[in-house]
Design an enzyme around this catalytic site. Sequence first.
Site, PDB file in Angstrom:
ATOM      1  N   HIS A 221      -0.128   3.754 -10.968  1.00  0.00           N
ATOM      2  CA  HIS A 221      -1.338   4.483 -10.588  1.00  0.00           C
ATOM      3  C   HIS A 221      -2.044   3.189 -10.354  1.00  0.00           C
ATOM      4  O   HIS A 221      -1.652   2.238  -9.459  1.00  0.00           O
ATOM      5  CB  HIS A 221      -1.970   5.311 -11.522  1.00  0.00           C
ATOM      6  CG  HIS A 221      -3.128   5.910 -11.202  1.00  0.00           C
ATOM      7  ND1 HIS A 221      -3.804   6.123  -9.923  1.00  0.00           N
ATOM      8  CD2 HIS A 221      -3.986   6.595 -11.825  1.00  0.00           C
ATOM      9  CE1 HIS A 221      -4.899   6.860  -9.737  1.00  0.00           C
ATOM     10  NE2 HIS A 221      -5.110   7.171 -11.208  1.00  0.00           N
ATOM     11  N   HIS A 259       3.298   7.085  -1.748  1.00  0.00           N
ATOM     12  CA  HIS A 259       2.059   7.748  -2.114  1.00  0.00           C
ATOM     13  C   HIS A 259       2.467   9.332  -2.427  1.00  0.00           C
ATOM     14  O   HIS A 259       3.057   9.890  -1.318  1.00  0.00           O
ATOM     15  CB  HIS A 259       0.789   7.652  -1.223  1.00  0.00           C
ATOM     16  CG  HIS A 259      -0.421   8.176  -1.749  1.00  0.00           C
ATOM     17  ND1 HIS A 259      -0.754   9.674  -1.953  1.00  0.00           N
ATOM     18  CD2 HIS A 259      -1.554   7.324  -2.469  1.00  0.00           C
ATOM     19  CE1 HIS A 259      -2.245   9.488  -2.622  1.00  0.00           C
ATOM     20  NE2 HIS A 259      -2.382   8.245  -2.996  1.00  0.00           N
ATOM     21  N   ASP A 310      -3.731   0.246  -3.162  1.00  0.00           N
ATOM     22  CA  ASP A 310      -3.358  -0.962  -3.811  1.00  0.00           C
ATOM     23  C   ASP A 310      -2.887  -2.069  -3.082  1.00  0.00           C
ATOM     24  O   ASP A 310      -3.069  -3.105  -3.789  1.00  0.00           O
ATOM     25  CB  ASP A 310      -2.551  -0.494  -5.259  1.00  0.00           C
ATOM     26  CG  ASP A 310      -3.133   0.334  -6.212  1.00  0.00           C
ATOM     27  OD1 ASP A 310      -4.382   0.053  -6.318  1.00  0.00           O
ATOM     28  OD2 ASP A 310      -2.619   1.362  -6.695  1.00  0.00           O
TER      29      ASP A 310
HETATM   30  C1  ACO Z   1      -4.017   4.267  -6.711  1.00  0.00           C
HETATM   31  C2  ACO Z   1      -2.831   4.745  -6.725  1.00  0.00           C
HETATM   32  O1  ACO Z   1      -2.465   5.297  -7.558  1.00  0.00           O
HETATM   33  S1  ACO Z   1      -1.773   4.361  -5.417  1.00  0.00           S
HETATM   34  C3  ACO Z   1      -0.173   4.451  -6.024  1.00  0.00           C
HETATM   35  C4  ACO Z   1      -0.025   3.099  -6.660  1.00  0.00           C
HETATM   36  N1  ACO Z   1       1.211   3.070  -7.172  1.00  0.00           N
HETATM   37  C5  ACO Z   1       2.293   2.353  -6.715  1.00  0.00           C
HETATM   38  O2  ACO Z   1       2.063   1.612  -5.620  1.00  0.00           O
HETATM   39  C6  ACO Z   1       3.725   2.156  -7.288  1.00  0.00           C
HETATM   40  C7  ACO Z   1       4.902   2.464  -6.335  1.00  0.00           C
HETATM   41  N2  ACO Z   1       4.827   3.757  -5.830  1.00  0.00           N
HETATM   42  C8  ACO Z   1       5.552   4.635  -6.490  1.00  0.00           C
HETATM   43  O3  ACO Z   1       5.907   4.677  -7.591  1.00  0.00           O
HETATM   44  C9  ACO Z   1       5.276   6.149  -5.882  1.00  0.00           C
HETATM   45  O4  ACO Z   1       5.568   6.145  -4.515  1.00  0.00           O
HETATM   46  C10 ACO Z   1       4.125   7.045  -6.369  1.00  0.00           C
HETATM   47  C11 ACO Z   1       4.164   6.839  -7.832  1.00  0.00           C
HETATM   48  C12 ACO Z   1       2.708   6.482  -5.752  1.00  0.00           C
HETATM   49  C13 ACO Z   1       4.249   8.493  -5.739  1.00  0.00           C
HETATM   50  O5  ACO Z   1       5.518   9.039  -6.493  1.00  0.00           O
HETATM   51  P1  ACO Z   1       6.100  10.500  -6.047  1.00  0.00           P
HETATM   52  O6  ACO Z   1       5.376  11.212  -5.330  1.00  0.00           O
HETATM   53  O7  ACO Z   1       6.520  11.038  -7.619  1.00  0.00           O
HETATM   54  O8  ACO Z   1       7.372   9.785  -5.469  1.00  0.00           O
HETATM   55  P2  ACO Z   1       8.775   9.280  -6.164  1.00  0.00           P
HETATM   56  O9  ACO Z   1       8.525   8.096  -7.023  1.00  0.00           O
HETATM   57  O10 ACO Z   1       9.327  10.538  -6.596  1.00  0.00           O
HETATM   58  O11 ACO Z   1       9.482   8.703  -4.871  1.00  0.00           O
HETATM   59  C14 ACO Z   1       9.954   9.526  -3.895  1.00  0.00           C
HETATM   60  C15 ACO Z   1      11.035   8.656  -3.269  1.00  0.00           C
HETATM   61  O12 ACO Z   1      10.733   7.415  -2.816  1.00  0.00           O
HETATM   62  C16 ACO Z   1      11.078   6.397  -3.241  1.00  0.00           C
HETATM   63  N3  ACO Z   1       9.814   5.507  -3.508  1.00  0.00           N
HETATM   64  C17 ACO Z   1       8.640   5.846  -3.743  1.00  0.00           C
HETATM   65  N4  ACO Z   1       7.986   4.864  -3.589  1.00  0.00           N
HETATM   66  C18 ACO Z   1       8.602   3.903  -3.678  1.00  0.00           C
HETATM   67  C19 ACO Z   1       8.523   2.287  -3.685  1.00  0.00           C
HETATM   68  N5  ACO Z   1       7.089   2.013  -3.791  1.00  0.00           N
HETATM   69  N6  ACO Z   1       9.214   1.536  -3.184  1.00  0.00           N
HETATM   70  C20 ACO Z   1      10.418   2.072  -3.209  1.00  0.00           C
HETATM   71  N7  ACO Z   1      10.944   3.310  -3.194  1.00  0.00           N
HETATM   72  C21 ACO Z   1       9.993   4.225  -3.461  1.00  0.00           C
HETATM   73  C22 ACO Z   1      11.468   6.827  -4.615  1.00  0.00           C
HETATM   74  O13 ACO Z   1      12.298   5.762  -5.086  1.00  0.00           O
HETATM   75  C23 ACO Z   1      12.267   8.119  -4.477  1.00  0.00           C
HETATM   76  O14 ACO Z   1      13.339   7.815  -3.971  1.00  0.00           O
HETATM   77  P3  ACO Z   1      14.751   8.809  -4.354  1.00  0.00           P
HETATM   78  O15 ACO Z   1      14.230  10.170  -3.568  1.00  0.00           O
HETATM   79  O16 ACO Z   1      15.940   8.320  -3.490  1.00  0.00           O
HETATM   80  O17 ACO Z   1      14.681   8.936  -5.694  1.00  0.00           O
HETATM   81  O1  OAA Z   2      -4.560   9.938  -5.347  1.00  0.00           O
HETATM   82  C1  OAA Z   2      -3.571   9.468  -5.960  1.00  0.00           C
HETATM   83  O2  OAA Z   2      -2.404   9.965  -6.382  1.00  0.00           O
HETATM   84  C2  OAA Z   2      -3.573   7.772  -5.912  1.00  0.00           C
HETATM   85  C3  OAA Z   2      -4.678   7.210  -5.395  1.00  0.00           C
HETATM   86  O3  OAA Z   2      -4.423   6.904  -4.063  1.00  0.00           O
HETATM   87  C4  OAA Z   2      -5.979   7.120  -5.894  1.00  0.00           C
HETATM   88  O4  OAA Z   2      -6.110   7.305  -7.002  1.00  0.00           O
HETATM   89  O5  OAA Z   2      -6.795   6.290  -5.246  1.00  0.00           O
END
Ligand code: ACO
Ligand code: OAA
Length: 373
Positions: A221, A259, A310
């Site tokens: 997050h 996302h 981010d």
């Molecule tokens: C303000 C915020 O919170 S914005 C988000 C900030 N977080 C990040 O940048 C961390 C990196 N990103 C992630 O971990 C994810 O994209 C999240 C947590 C934002 C969203 O998670 P979810 O919707 O649960 O997606 P999930 O993690 O299940 O990913 C789905 C698929 O995409 C892949 N994937 C998702 N994000 C990424 C990434 N950043 N890099 C590489 N692969 C990714 C996963 O490995 C998964 O692949 P698979 O189906 O082959 O196993």
């Molecule tokens: O909406 C989300 O899951 C994460 C995000 O982009 C935020 O909190 O700004």
Amino acid sequence: MADKPTKGLADVVAASTALSDIDGVAGRLFYRGYDIHDLAGRATFEETAHLLQHGVLPDRRQLAAYGAELAAGRRLGPLVEANIAEIAGSQEPMEALRTLVSLSSADDPDKDSNAPDASRRKAARLTARQPLLVARYHAARTGASVPEPDPELSVAANFLMQITGRTPEQREIEIFDTCLVLHADHTMNASTFAARVCAATLSDMHSAIVAAIGTLKGPLHGGANEQVMRTLEAIDPNGVARAVREKLAAGQKIMGFGHRVYKTEDPRATHLRRMSRELGEASGDDTYFRMSREMEEVVLAEKGLYPNVDFYAATVYHYLGIPTDLFTPVFSVSRMAGWTAHVIEQHADNRLIRPDSEYVGEHDQKWVPIDER
Ligand SMILES: CC(=O)SCCNC(=O)CCNC(=O)[C@H](O)C(C)(C)COP(=O)(O)OP(=O)(O)OC[C@H]1O[C@@H](n2cnc3c(N)ncnc32)[C@H](O)[C@@H]1OP(=O)(O)O
Ligand SMILES: O=C([O-])CC(=O)C(=O)O
């Protein structure tokens, strides 16, 4: 018998809100019906926080009153003053904020009331205090003195002045202010959900915000913005594509991409990319911006993933002179506006949030006395 759970509650509608709305397919974000593209670069953070916490964009009189309320709230209570040096010496920034916000309830005159007016006053105080907590924490750990907040200056200007120890340029203030606007609210993100779950037990505003801060801290997050910068710093500028491909091949996530809701470009990333480019070019060394662009191209080509809020926030904060481990605290400075508004909204139409679970454990276990196990 409970239904199968949706892992991670994806697509589950967990609450009704009038605060923000996302169209994840079109890549659009609205605060109380206003398009983020209309607010970014036009509304100040103060106007945005008022919009979220009070429901309307303020007129000049309302904005002056809200600004005065924020200025009055820009002070730390005795318990925080007495403990901040020790906390800064022993806790990481997000841990420290979690503790300091918790301590802040001690001297809040409205702490025992969840009435709307009391909650709005607490929301303003928390919004005013958060940037000061970050700045004072940073000063305490570095031993630097921190300039007193100037009641005539905005949240953005005061924060940049206090963190960098110099008078920021007008354009830097505008850019940082836009960052605060862009991060202020985002529907049922994990930290906001945590805040609402806590508030829905009829617990108090400070407890809900502590839950939110602990939730924002994680690298999936808000913690991702710090990790983006650490990744950029660790990669050879001439080997960006190779490094990204190696990480993906090793099954690692690239921080700042992907996302839960957006299936296309996060509209906030559009603004942050532009500001990162501007600041990078103005600094005379836009290496990190160019590396970010290359990462973006490779991750899109390899995984079909777009940058989230981010990703470019990291280089914007870097170019503004904010220390890397304060990036997530900066996120909390902005999101305080949204969290507090969500707590007020939850209390206004409350029901305990208590979902069900699917039991996957053993059945019909036979009791065995301890000496026979
Ligand atoms: C303000 C915020 O919170 S914005 C988000 C900030 N977080 C990040 O940048 C961390 C990196 N990103 C992630 O971990 C994810 O994209 C999240 C947590 C934002 C969203 O998670 P979810 O919707 O649960 O997606 P999930 O993690 O299940 O990913 C789905 C698929 O995409 C892949 N994937 C998702 N994000 C990424 C990434 N950043 N890099 C590489 N692969 C990714 C996963 O490995 C998964 O692949 P698979 O189906 O082959 O196993
Ligand atoms: O909406 C989300 O899951 C994460 C995000 O982009 C935020 O909190 O700004």
